[in-house]
Scaffold this motif. Structure first.
Motif, PDB file in Angstrom:
ATOM      1  N   UNK B  19      32.405 -80.273 108.591  1.00 52.05           N
ATOM      2  CA  UNK B  19      33.565 -80.464 109.468  1.00 52.05           C
ATOM      3  C   UNK B  19      34.854 -80.101 108.731  1.00 52.05           C
ATOM      4  N   UNK B  23      36.578 -77.510 111.080  1.00 58.85           N
ATOM      5  CA  UNK B  23      37.401 -78.059 112.164  1.00 58.85           C
ATOM      6  C   UNK B  23      38.845 -77.643 111.978  1.00 58.85           C
ATOM      7  N   UNK B  25      41.752 -79.035 112.662  1.00 63.78           N
ATOM      8  CA  UNK B  25      42.695 -80.005 112.099  1.00 63.78           C
ATOM      9  C   UNK B  25      42.460 -80.228 110.606  1.00 63.78           C
ATOM     10  N   UNK B  26      41.186 -80.058 110.170  1.00 64.26           N
ATOM     11  CA  UNK B  26      40.907 -80.212 108.748  1.00 64.26           C
ATOM     12  C   UNK B  26      41.315 -78.969 107.975  1.00 64.26           C
TER      13      UNK B  26
END
Lengths: 123, 139
Positions: B19, B23, B25-26
């Protein structure tokens, strides 16, 4: 320059072969420090014949480590070290960039605003 | 033949590590200031860094939960300044090992498969030659 493939392997092999001989390294060092200069001038500063110097220059040229240029009836040799300097710079900059990114990646795990998964070990 | 490799062990499980590297946002927290990266082979994306470096990218390999690679190049740079980044995740008892390898890749360079022993020994040869030369020049 492509980092992989038979062409790159040939280049690497030529560089390695070029540097495997102590006298040849001395020739390259002299060219780098005193160049551009002719094979005759080089031979004067080394305990080898002009013929031997010419052979070493040919191998170094094959490896892309020296370049030659004609000046009238003379051929002068100079070291072409720029590609290696570029390589060093790229390695240093890219390595530093990844150090920063991975520091931030590790820090992201401790970000309280993050919605994350199962942790292992201590935080 | 230049290659940069870095490794970090994250104290989290494989799923979470995946993730973190996929991802939006990461990715925006570590890969760059602005990141558009869709973990789908062939997807075009972008990474803008804090210092202003703006790179376009194309995702290459995606092995869900294991490996992600892309090719990127500075928008404002010369054609030959592309490089390939490969991130590999390996679960261990201490957490997930994240290994990053970046190497220059010309416009026509083929997708590099996992380094074979032969390719690696040639990379080491080149590095050795580089060090020998640097030492020879220093005298």
């Amino acid at each position: 320059m492509s980092p992989t493939g038979p062409e790159a392997e040939h280049r690497a092999g030529a560089v390695f072969e070029a540097l495997a001989d102590a006298t040849r390294r001395a020739v390259l060092r002299d060219v780098a420090e005193r160049g551009p200069l002719t094979a005759t001038e080089l031979a004067r500063g080394l305990p080898v014949t002009r013929q031997a110097v010419a052979k070493h220059l040919a191998v170094l040229g094959e490896a892309g480590l020296v370049a030659q240029a004609r000046h009238g009836r003379e051929t002068r040799f100079s070291a072409t070290l720029a590609p290696l300097a570029d390589t060093s710079r790229w390695l240093a900059e890219t390595g530093a960039a990844w150090d920063r990114r991975l520091d931030r990646l590790a820090a992201r795990l401790s970000d309280p605003s993050r919605d994350g998964g199962r942790r292992t070990g201590r935080e | 033949m230049e290659t940069v490799e870095r490794t970090v062990t994250l104290p989290t499980d494989l799923e979470d590590a995946w993730a973190l590297i996929t991802r939006p946002e990461d990715l925006a927290s570590w890969l760059g200031d602005e990141v558009q990266l869709d973990p789908t082979p062939g997807a075009a994306g972008r990474v803008v860094e804090r210092d202003g470096t703006d790179r376009a990218l194309v995702v290459e390999r995606v092995e869900e939960g294991r490996r992600l690679s892309w090719r990127w190049w500075p928008e404002a740079g010369p054609e030959g300044a592309a490089s390939r980044v490969e991130i590999t995740l390996t679960p261990t008892e201490a957490g997930t090992v994240v290994r990053v390898v970046e190497a220059p890749a010309g416009p026509t360079a083929p997708v590099a498969s996992a380094a074979t022993g032969e390719a690696w020994s040639h990379r080491l040869l080149h590095l050795e030659a580089h060090l020998l030369l640097a030492a020879a020049i220093r005298g």
